[in-house]
Design an enzyme around this catalytic site. Structure first.
Site, mmCIF file in Angstrom:
data_model
loop_
_atom_site.group_PDB
_atom_site.id
_atom_site.type_symbol
_atom_site.label_atom_id
_atom_site.label_comp_id
_atom_site.label_asym_id
_atom_site.label_seq_id
_atom_site.Cartn_x
_atom_site.Cartn_y
_atom_site.Cartn_z
ATOM 1 N N LYS A 186 1.100 -0.989 0.178
ATOM 2 C CA LYS A 186 -0.092 0.174 0.228
ATOM 3 C C LYS A 186 0.628 1.003 -0.191
ATOM 4 O O LYS A 186 1.017 1.607 0.623
ATOM 5 C CB LYS A 186 -1.490 0.193 0.954
ATOM 6 C CG LYS A 186 -2.071 -1.061 0.949
ATOM 7 C CD LYS A 186 -2.565 -1.388 2.689
ATOM 8 C CE LYS A 186 -1.811 -1.973 3.507
ATOM 9 N NZ LYS A 186 -2.785 -2.151 5.293
ATOM 10 N N THR A 218 -7.192 8.662 9.456
ATOM 11 C CA THR A 218 -6.926 7.672 9.055
ATOM 12 C C THR A 218 -6.403 6.292 9.456
ATOM 13 O O THR A 218 -5.655 5.402 9.038
ATOM 14 C CB THR A 218 -5.506 7.397 7.912
ATOM 15 O OG1 THR A 218 -4.392 8.462 8.461
ATOM 16 C CG2 THR A 218 -6.098 8.672 6.767
ATOM 17 N N GLY A 220 -6.700 3.197 11.180
ATOM 18 C CA GLY A 220 -7.699 1.885 11.175
ATOM 19 C C GLY A 220 -7.195 1.797 9.634
ATOM 20 O O GLY A 220 -8.501 0.605 8.934
ATOM 21 N N THR A 221 -6.682 2.631 8.547
ATOM 22 C CA THR A 221 -7.308 1.729 6.735
ATOM 23 C C THR A 221 -6.557 0.831 7.214
ATOM 24 O O THR A 221 -6.953 0.392 5.909
ATOM 25 C CB THR A 221 -6.597 2.784 6.186
ATOM 26 O OG1 THR A 221 -5.286 3.587 6.765
ATOM 27 C CG2 THR A 221 -7.246 4.481 6.330
ATOM 28 N N GLY A 222 -5.947 0.739 7.288
ATOM 29 C CA GLY A 222 -4.849 -1.280 7.166
ATOM 30 C C GLY A 222 -5.264 -2.188 7.202
ATOM 31 O O GLY A 222 -5.572 -2.909 6.837
ATOM 32 N N CYS A 223 -6.095 -2.393 8.767
ATOM 33 C CA CYS A 223 -6.828 -3.061 8.945
ATOM 34 C C CYS A 223 -7.907 -3.206 8.465
ATOM 35 O O CYS A 223 -8.677 -4.602 7.861
ATOM 36 C CB CYS A 223 -7.262 -3.250 10.822
ATOM 37 S SG CYS A 223 -6.484 -3.078 12.139
#
Length: 288
Positions: A186, A218, A220-223
């Site tokens: 990402k 932003t 928690g965007t990865g989870c």
């Protein structure tokens, strides 16, 4: 090796088992995972690996769940409800990773694994020490159908400088050489007016580009991204389509972030439900 060109098991039912830590603020961790899976039309079950004390300004404490409780949660879910996809998030130490993999091998052999190598919180708090990072790299990555690091995580896992598209591609290739079926690197942490995510599989490389949204919200965007992908794969979508649709969902969730908190606030996980209604609300009424 887990080849991402392989088909997802037949007759998928949208079931995702999430093995990850809890976020008391609700923006990341299993709370974000559950929201994302539901928003994508799936069913989420969980095995909680750690309890964190955190809000949008940072993480102040982490309490690891005992390994036998983690593996017990996995066994309880898989022996009863089952899963079409397993998604891992924060697993803080090597022993818990080993317990997780052993439980999956015993109770859910062959279920594709989406690995989000959570190492650092949005606030900058380090969640996984060097031993944990090595266990993610040496044990989880080779077991992964898909691994979804951001640029700093990819650099830490591979030793490759990830500062541009070339670095993203090189890191993805390294992760597949390590055994991952596919890698999504990402680009949110990189510079530029566009955020470019790089998906590498055995069939080639695909880029997903979206305009950068200027915001601090932003968390928690990865989870959320990994869980949204997992939910779509669990319903039978191809990897390319799942990554594309999950990315579009997260982009809009960032755009609609509610602005909560003094720090890096949560995104709006449930915006599709507000527009279309929950998929489960349309389930038939069961008598008796």
């Amino acid at each position: 090796m887990n080849d991402a060109s392989d088909d997802i098991p037949p007759e998928p039912q949208g079931r995702v088992l999430i093995v990850a830590g809890s976020d008391s603020s609700g923006g990341a961790g299993v709370q974000a995972d559950i929201k994302a899976v539901a928003a994508m039309g799936g069913y989420a079950a969980t095995a909680i690996t750690a309890i964190t004390v955190q809000n949008t300004t940072g993480v102040s404490a982490v309490h690891a769940v005992p390994d036998d409780i983690v593996s017990g949660q996995i066994a309880a879910v898989l022996d009863d409800i089952g899963a079409d996809i397993v998604k891992t998030g924060m697993i803080a130490n090597p022993a818990t990773i080993e317990a997780t993999l052993a439980a999956l091998d015993e109770h859910g052999p062959g279920i594709p694994l989406v690995v989000d190598p959570v190492m650092v919180a949005s606030s900058g708090a380090v969640l996984v020490d060097e031993g944990g990072m090595e266990a993610v790299r040496d044990r989880l990555v080779p077991a992964a159908f898909l691994v979804t690091p951001n640029a700093p995580e990819a650099a830490r896992l591979t030793g490759v400088e990830v500062e541009d598209l070339d670095g993203q591609r090189a890191a993805a290739e390294k992760l597949m050489e390590a055994g991952a079926g596919a890698a999504l690197i990402k680009g949110g942490h990189l510079e530029g007016s566009e955020v470019v995510d790089v998906l590498a599989t055995r069939n080639g490389v695909r880029l997903f580009s979206r305009p950068r949204i200027k915001t601090k919200h932003t968390h928690g965007t990865g989870c959320t991204t990994a869980s949204a992908i997992a939910a779509l794969l669990a319903q039978g979508l191809s990897l390319d389509r799942a990554v594309e649709q999950a990315g579009d969902y997260v982009h809009e969730a960032i755009r609609r972030a509610p602005g909560f908190g003094e720090g890096a606030g949560p995104i709006n996980h449930v915006w599709p439900l507000a527009e279309a209604g929950s998929p489960f609300a349309r389930s038939p009424v069961r008598e008796g």
